[in-house]
Design a protein around this motif. Structure first.
Motif, mmCIF file in Angstrom:
data_model
loop_
_atom_site.group_PDB
_atom_site.id
_atom_site.type_symbol
_atom_site.label_atom_id
_atom_site.label_comp_id
_atom_site.label_asym_id
_atom_site.label_seq_id
_atom_site.Cartn_x
_atom_site.Cartn_y
_atom_site.Cartn_z
ATOM 1 N N PRO A 1 -7.136 4.960 -6.343
ATOM 2 C CA PRO A 1 -8.515 5.299 -5.981
ATOM 3 C C PRO A 1 -9.444 5.527 -7.176
ATOM 4 C CG PRO A 1 -6.998 6.411 -4.519
ATOM 5 C CD PRO A 1 -6.160 5.747 -5.583
ATOM 6 N N ASP A 2 -8.985 6.145 -8.239
ATOM 7 C CA ASP A 2 -9.852 6.440 -9.379
ATOM 8 C C ASP A 2 -9.426 5.756 -10.673
ATOM 9 O OD1 ASP A 2 -11.570 8.122 -7.913
ATOM 10 O OD2 ASP A 2 -10.130 9.766 -8.097
ATOM 11 N N SER A 3 -8.454 4.855 -10.598
ATOM 12 C CA SER A 3 -7.981 4.203 -11.821
ATOM 13 C C SER A 3 -7.153 2.978 -11.459
ATOM 14 C CB SER A 3 -7.145 5.181 -12.657
ATOM 15 O OG SER A 3 -5.958 5.513 -11.955
ATOM 16 N N GLY A 4 -6.471 2.465 -12.434
ATOM 17 C CA GLY A 4 -5.597 1.330 -12.206
ATOM 18 C C GLY A 4 -4.948 0.894 -13.502
ATOM 19 N N PHE A 5 -3.986 0.001 -13.378
ATOM 20 C CA PHE A 5 -3.267 -0.529 -14.524
ATOM 21 C C PHE A 5 -3.040 -2.013 -14.305
ATOM 22 C CE2 PHE A 5 -1.929 3.884 -14.135
ATOM 23 C CZ PHE A 5 -2.108 4.359 -15.408
ATOM 24 N N ALA A 6 -3.024 -2.753 -15.387
ATOM 25 C CA ALA A 6 -2.674 -4.169 -15.311
ATOM 26 C C ALA A 6 -1.271 -4.324 -15.881
ATOM 27 C CB ALA A 6 -3.667 -5.006 -16.106
ATOM 28 N N ALA B 1 0.848 -1.193 0.000
ATOM 29 C CA ALA B 1 0.000 0.000 0.000
ATOM 30 C C ALA B 1 0.882 1.241 0.000
ATOM 31 C CB ALA B 1 -0.903 -0.009 1.228
ATOM 32 N N LEU B 2 0.517 2.192 -0.826
ATOM 33 C CA LEU B 2 1.258 3.445 -0.945
ATOM 34 C C LEU B 2 0.508 4.568 -0.248
ATOM 35 C CD1 LEU B 2 2.241 2.869 -4.659
ATOM 36 C CD2 LEU B 2 3.664 2.544 -2.649
ATOM 37 N N PRO B 3 1.202 5.626 0.160
ATOM 38 C CA PRO B 3 0.581 6.696 0.944
ATOM 39 C C PRO B 3 -0.599 7.386 0.274
ATOM 40 C CG PRO B 3 2.972 6.951 0.939
ATOM 41 C CD PRO B 3 2.638 5.842 -0.017
ATOM 42 N N ASP B 4 -0.658 7.390 -1.047
ATOM 43 C CA ASP B 4 -1.753 8.071 -1.742
ATOM 44 C C ASP B 4 -3.010 7.212 -1.859
ATOM 45 O OD1 ASP B 4 -1.024 6.204 -3.648
ATOM 46 O OD2 ASP B 4 -0.580 7.680 -5.215
ATOM 47 N N GLY B 5 -2.997 6.030 -1.235
ATOM 48 C CA GLY B 5 -4.151 5.143 -1.273
ATOM 49 C C GLY B 5 -4.096 4.105 -2.372
#
Length: 89
Positions: free
Chosen positions: A61-66, A33-37
């Motif tokens: 929080p609002d996106s992601g990557f595979a 887990a990173l500080p920005d969530g």
């Protein structure tokens, strides 16, 4: 530096909590887990070595990557140490 190594270095340097689990298939799954969530995921197949870690999904929080990026053995050793010796923090 390979992308997998960069993702590993960044997660280990900035990470605030680690969680290691074993998947039903016997793979090691490590989340940092990173500080920005956001959360960076790493996986190592059952019966593999430090050279077999892969950087996988990145959740924000609002996106992601595979990702499916290989990680060098040196950075893989650091992930192995984090997965084996560090309690959730």
């Amino acid at each position: 530096m390979k992308l997998g190594d960069y993702l590993t270095k960044d997660a280990l340097r900035k990470g605030s909590r680690t969680t290691a689990t074993i998947t039903p298939e016997g793979a090691v799954h490590l989340t940092i887990a990173l500080p920005d969530g956001s959360v960076q995921h790493f996986e190592r197949p059952k019966g593999s070595t430090c050279a077999d870690w892969r950087a996988t999904d990145f959740e924000a929080p609002d996106s992601g990557f595979a990702f499916d990026e290989p990680i060098s053995e040196d950075w893989g050793r650091a992930l192995t140490i984090a997965a084996v010796t560090l309690p959730a923090r």
